[in-house]
Design a protein around this motif. Structure first.
Motif, mmCIF file in Angstrom:
data_model
loop_
_atom_site.group_PDB
_atom_site.id
_atom_site.type_symbol
_atom_site.label_atom_id
_atom_site.label_comp_id
_atom_site.label_asym_id
_atom_site.label_seq_id
_atom_site.Cartn_x
_atom_site.Cartn_y
_atom_site.Cartn_z
ATOM 1 N N THR A 30 38.601 39.146 51.443
ATOM 2 C CA THR A 30 38.282 39.995 52.587
ATOM 3 C C THR A 30 37.122 40.914 52.239
ATOM 4 O O THR A 30 36.982 41.370 51.098
ATOM 5 N N ALA A 31 36.288 41.183 53.246
ATOM 6 C CA ALA A 31 35.192 42.130 53.072
ATOM 7 C C ALA A 31 35.657 43.518 53.513
ATOM 8 O O ALA A 31 36.416 43.647 54.478
ATOM 9 N N PRO A 32 35.224 44.557 52.799
ATOM 10 C CA PRO A 32 34.346 44.498 51.626
ATOM 11 C C PRO A 32 35.118 44.450 50.308
ATOM 12 O O PRO A 32 36.046 45.213 50.097
ATOM 13 N N GLY A 33 34.696 43.572 49.430
ATOM 14 C CA GLY A 33 35.129 43.583 48.038
ATOM 15 C C GLY A 33 36.560 43.246 47.738
ATOM 16 O O GLY A 33 37.071 43.621 46.682
ATOM 17 N N GLY A 34 37.257 42.523 48.640
ATOM 18 C CA GLY A 34 38.652 42.204 48.399
ATOM 19 C C GLY A 34 38.832 40.843 47.742
ATOM 20 O O GLY A 34 38.371 39.831 48.263
ATOM 21 N N PHE A 35 39.509 40.819 46.586
ATOM 22 C CA PHE A 35 39.801 39.581 45.865
ATOM 23 C C PHE A 35 41.311 39.449 45.702
ATOM 24 O O PHE A 35 42.006 40.456 45.485
ATOM 25 N N THR A 36 41.825 38.231 45.798
ATOM 26 C CA THR A 36 43.268 38.030 45.672
ATOM 27 C C THR A 36 43.574 36.800 44.829
ATOM 28 O O THR A 36 42.736 35.914 44.650
ATOM 29 N N GLY A 37 44.823 36.753 44.333
ATOM 30 C CA GLY A 37 45.286 35.615 43.558
ATOM 31 C C GLY A 37 46.734 35.818 43.159
ATOM 32 O O GLY A 37 47.343 36.849 43.478
ATOM 33 N N MET A 68 29.863 51.697 41.598
ATOM 34 C CA MET A 68 30.382 53.051 41.445
ATOM 35 C C MET A 68 30.081 53.951 42.648
ATOM 36 O O MET A 68 30.700 54.997 42.811
ATOM 37 N N CYS A 69 29.132 53.545 43.485
ATOM 38 C CA CYS A 69 28.794 54.320 44.672
ATOM 39 C C CYS A 69 29.668 53.960 45.863
ATOM 40 O O CYS A 69 29.623 54.617 46.904
ATOM 41 N N GLY A 70 30.452 52.869 45.744
ATOM 42 C CA GLY A 70 31.277 52.421 46.848
ATOM 43 C C GLY A 70 30.568 51.476 47.795
ATOM 44 O O GLY A 70 31.085 51.165 48.877
ATOM 45 N N CYS A 71 29.401 50.973 47.428
ATOM 46 C CA CYS A 71 28.649 50.059 48.288
ATOM 47 C C CYS A 71 29.429 48.757 48.488
ATOM 48 O O CYS A 71 30.110 48.296 47.579
ATOM 49 N N PRO A 72 29.331 48.136 49.683
ATOM 50 C CA PRO A 72 30.225 47.028 50.033
ATOM 51 C C PRO A 72 29.797 45.676 49.488
ATOM 52 O O PRO A 72 28.635 45.286 49.590
ATOM 53 N N LEU A 73 30.751 44.955 48.935
ATOM 54 C CA LEU A 73 30.546 43.557 48.558
ATOM 55 C C LEU A 73 30.917 42.687 49.749
ATOM 56 O O LEU A 73 32.082 42.668 50.176
ATOM 57 N N ILE A 74 29.931 41.975 50.301
ATOM 58 C CA ILE A 74 30.176 41.094 51.441
ATOM 59 C C ILE A 74 29.395 39.802 51.250
ATOM 60 O O ILE A 74 28.372 39.793 50.549
ATOM 61 N N PRO A 75 29.840 38.718 51.866
ATOM 62 C CA PRO A 75 29.100 37.464 51.745
ATOM 63 C C PRO A 75 27.678 37.593 52.297
ATOM 64 O O PRO A 75 27.476 38.034 53.423
ATOM 65 N N GLY A 76 26.684 37.237 51.482
ATOM 66 C CA GLY A 76 25.298 37.267 51.905
ATOM 67 C C GLY A 76 24.681 38.639 52.003
ATOM 68 O O GLY A 76 23.530 38.780 52.432
#
Length: 253
Positions: free
Chosen positions: A212-219, A174-182
């Motif tokens: 893709t970083a940060p936090g991008g999921f696709t399908g 909710m703070c917008g912190c980035p999801l990245i590998p590792g």
């Protein structure tokens, strides 16, 4: 008999000032309060995701005492994420907060209602808490009145492609912190599922992959028959259980 009546009048007059004293209206005392909203397993909710709505009420009467939006930065990463011990102090001066001064005339049970993140309305959630406050006693010590906002923000997008319904999701605390590998918020700890609904029934679903970083999921989902559908994206942290949802309407011609 006349003497007794005169005594009674004098006796009543002697207590009149005390009666007036206790009948005088109470004077409100300014009582400062600082509210901070921290994202579950992450940092403070502020400008980067639109802040969190804050409402402070008298819990007994329901009267609103103050309201506003948290503003500021997400805070110091090391201080927050490496904090240990009982009720650690995590806020720095730049950490997002809402400041108000309540006019209290008596001990008051105050109810705090928080909703956010406002910049991610499709995933916003509401939490409440209560705390006793005394007139003139600030509620600003330490981090102030700090409350945790659970969940993840999931922002969905979709497009019609020859191979099917192409889906993209942006997932973040909710703070917008980035999801990245590792990273501190390791993308490997998160999973995202897309599902297509119509008239309350789930028609099909598929797991999205981190792209893709940060936090991008696709399908991709196979295209259904023509009509109007609801695309639901559900994100989850498989370590903490924190979850969030986003949804959009999709028209298939």
């Amino acid at each position: 008999m006349p003497d007794n009546r005169r005594f009674t009048i004098r006796f009543g007059c002697a207590f009149l000032p005390a009666v007036l004293l206790f009948a005088a209206p109470a004077i409100a005392e300014p009582t400062p309060v600082t509210v901070r909203v921290i994202s579950q397993d992450a940092k403070f909710v502020g400008d980067s995701t639109g802040g969190a709505q804050v409402i402070l009420r008298d819990a007994e009467s329901g009267r609103i005492l103050a309201e506003g939006i948290t503003a500021g930065g997400t805070g110091n990463t090391d201080r927050i994420m490496q904090s240990t011990g009982r009720s650690p102090l995590r806020a720095t001066d730049d950490a997002a907060a809402f400041h108000a001064t309540l006019d209290l005339v008596r001990p008051t049970l105050v109810e705090l209602e928080v909703k956010g993140a406002l910049g991610r309305p499709g995933s916003a959630v509401k939490v409440t808490a209560q705390r006793w406050m005394m007139p003139g006693v600030p509620m600003t010590t330490g981090d102030g009145w700090s409350i945790e906002l659970p969940g993840l923000a999931v922002t969905p997008m979709a497009s019609l492609e020859p191979e099917g319904l192409r889906i993209t999701a942006k997932v973040e605390p909710m703070c917008g912190c980035p999801l990245i590998p590792g990273g501190l918020w390791d993308s490997a700890d998160y999973e995202v599922e897309a599902s297509l609904w119509q008239d309350g029934h789930q028609l099909r679903k598929a797991r999205l992959a981190f792209a893709t970083a940060p936090g991008g999921f696709t399908g991709t989902l196979p295209l259904p028959a023509s009509g109007r559908y609801t695309l639901v994206l559900f994100g989850r942290n498989t370590v903490t259980g924190s979850s969030g949802l986003g949804r959009i309407e999709v028209q298939v011609p």
